[in-house]
Write a protein that holds these residues in place. Structure first.
Motif, PDB file in Angstrom:
ATOM      1  N   SER A   1      -3.663   2.588   7.720  1.00  0.00           N
ATOM      2  CA  SER A   1      -4.123   2.260   9.059  1.00  0.00           C
ATOM      3  C   SER A   1      -5.634   2.031   9.086  1.00  0.00           C
ATOM      4  CB  SER A   1      -3.745   3.400  10.015  1.00  0.00           C
ATOM      5  OG  SER A   1      -4.337   3.228  11.264  1.00  0.00           O
ATOM      6  N   LEU A   2      -6.377   2.916   8.458  1.00  0.00           N
ATOM      7  CA  LEU A   2      -7.831   2.779   8.434  1.00  0.00           C
ATOM      8  C   LEU A   2      -8.276   1.554   7.638  1.00  0.00           C
ATOM      9  CD1 LEU A   2      -8.885   6.513   7.964  1.00  0.00           C
ATOM     10  CD2 LEU A   2      -9.157   5.104  10.012  1.00  0.00           C
ATOM     11  N   GLN A   3      -7.621   1.311   6.517  1.00  0.00           N
ATOM     12  CA  GLN A   3      -8.013   0.201   5.651  1.00  0.00           C
ATOM     13  C   GLN A   3      -7.757  -1.155   6.309  1.00  0.00           C
ATOM     14  OE1 GLN A   3      -6.029   0.198   1.877  1.00  0.00           O
ATOM     15  NE2 GLN A   3      -7.526  -1.172   0.957  1.00  0.00           N
TER      16      GLN A   3
ATOM     17  N   PRO B   1      -3.163   0.165  14.190  1.00  0.00           N
ATOM     18  CA  PRO B   1      -2.782   1.503  14.663  1.00  0.00           C
ATOM     19  C   PRO B   1      -1.746   2.180  13.757  1.00  0.00           C
ATOM     20  CG  PRO B   1      -2.747  -0.069  16.467  1.00  0.00           C
ATOM     21  CD  PRO B   1      -2.965  -0.860  15.206  1.00  0.00           C
ATOM     22  N   ARG B   2      -1.859   3.517  13.644  1.00  0.00           N
ATOM     23  CA  ARG B   2      -0.939   4.279  12.796  1.00  0.00           C
ATOM     24  C   ARG B   2       0.505   4.100  13.222  1.00  0.00           C
ATOM     25  NH1 ARG B   2      -4.691   9.247  12.639  1.00  0.00           N
ATOM     26  NH2 ARG B   2      -3.680   9.634  14.607  1.00  0.00           N
TER      27      ARG B   2
ATOM     28  N   CYS C   1       0.832  -1.203   0.000  1.00  0.00           N
ATOM     29  CA  CYS C   1       0.000   0.000   0.000  1.00  0.00           C
ATOM     30  C   CYS C   1       0.865   1.251   0.000  1.00  0.00           C
ATOM     31  CB  CYS C   1      -0.926   0.008   1.215  1.00  0.00           C
ATOM     32  SG  CYS C   1      -2.279  -1.158   1.131  1.00  0.00           S
TER      33      CYS C   1
ATOM     34  N   ASN D   1      -7.174  -1.617   9.626  1.00  0.00           N
ATOM     35  CA  ASN D   1      -7.572  -1.597  11.029  1.00  0.00           C
ATOM     36  C   ASN D   1      -6.396  -1.922  11.957  1.00  0.00           C
ATOM     37  OD1 ASN D   1      -9.382  -1.159  13.085  1.00  0.00           O
ATOM     38  ND2 ASN D   1     -10.081  -3.274  13.130  1.00  0.00           N
TER      39      ASN D   1
ATOM     40  N   LYS E   1      -0.254   5.258  -0.892  1.00  0.00           N
ATOM     41  CA  LYS E   1      -1.277   5.481   0.132  1.00  0.00           C
ATOM     42  C   LYS E   1      -0.598   6.052   1.363  1.00  0.00           C
ATOM     43  CE  LYS E   1      -4.784   2.163  -1.102  1.00  0.00           C
ATOM     44  NZ  LYS E   1      -5.925   3.004  -1.306  1.00  0.00           N
TER      45      LYS E   1
ATOM     46  N   ARG F   1      -2.063   7.028   7.246  1.00  0.00           N
ATOM     47  CA  ARG F   1      -3.417   7.102   7.800  1.00  0.00           C
ATOM     48  C   ARG F   1      -4.378   6.225   7.004  1.00  0.00           C
ATOM     49  NH1 ARG F   1      -8.105  10.174   7.209  1.00  0.00           N
ATOM     50  NH2 ARG F   1      -9.193  10.500   9.169  1.00  0.00           N
ATOM     51  N   GLU F   2      -4.297   6.287   5.683  1.00  0.00           N
ATOM     52  CA  GLU F   2      -5.171   5.473   4.839  1.00  0.00           C
ATOM     53  C   GLU F   2      -4.913   3.983   5.050  1.00  0.00           C
ATOM     54  OE1 GLU F   2      -5.914   8.251   0.907  1.00  0.00           O
ATOM     55  OE2 GLU F   2      -4.037   7.118   1.058  1.00  0.00           O
TER      56      GLU F   2
END
Length: 56
Positions: A29-31, A35-36, A18, A33, A23, A26-27
């Motif tokens: 991490s969100l995708q 932690p950043r 990614c 799930n 990417k 943050r993206e």
């Protein structure tokens, strides 16, 4: 409080992939799930060592 489980090689590779596709941390991490701080650590390790594998 106990340690969490180690990430699989697949998840580590997915994070690096990614990142290579531009990417943001943050993206990613969100995708995934995750932690950043973990994503940032894996990406930094990959940039420095050329691998995201765990040390033995």
């Amino acid at each position: 409080m106990g340690r969490s489980q180690e990430l699989s090689e697949f998840k580590r590779g997915t994070m690096v992939g990614c990142h290579l596709c531009n990417k943001s941390i943050r993206e990613i991490s969100l995708q995934l799930n995750i932690p950043r701080s973990t994503v940032c650590g894996i990406i930094t390790k990959w940039k420095q060592l050329g691998t995201a594998a765990t040390q033995l």
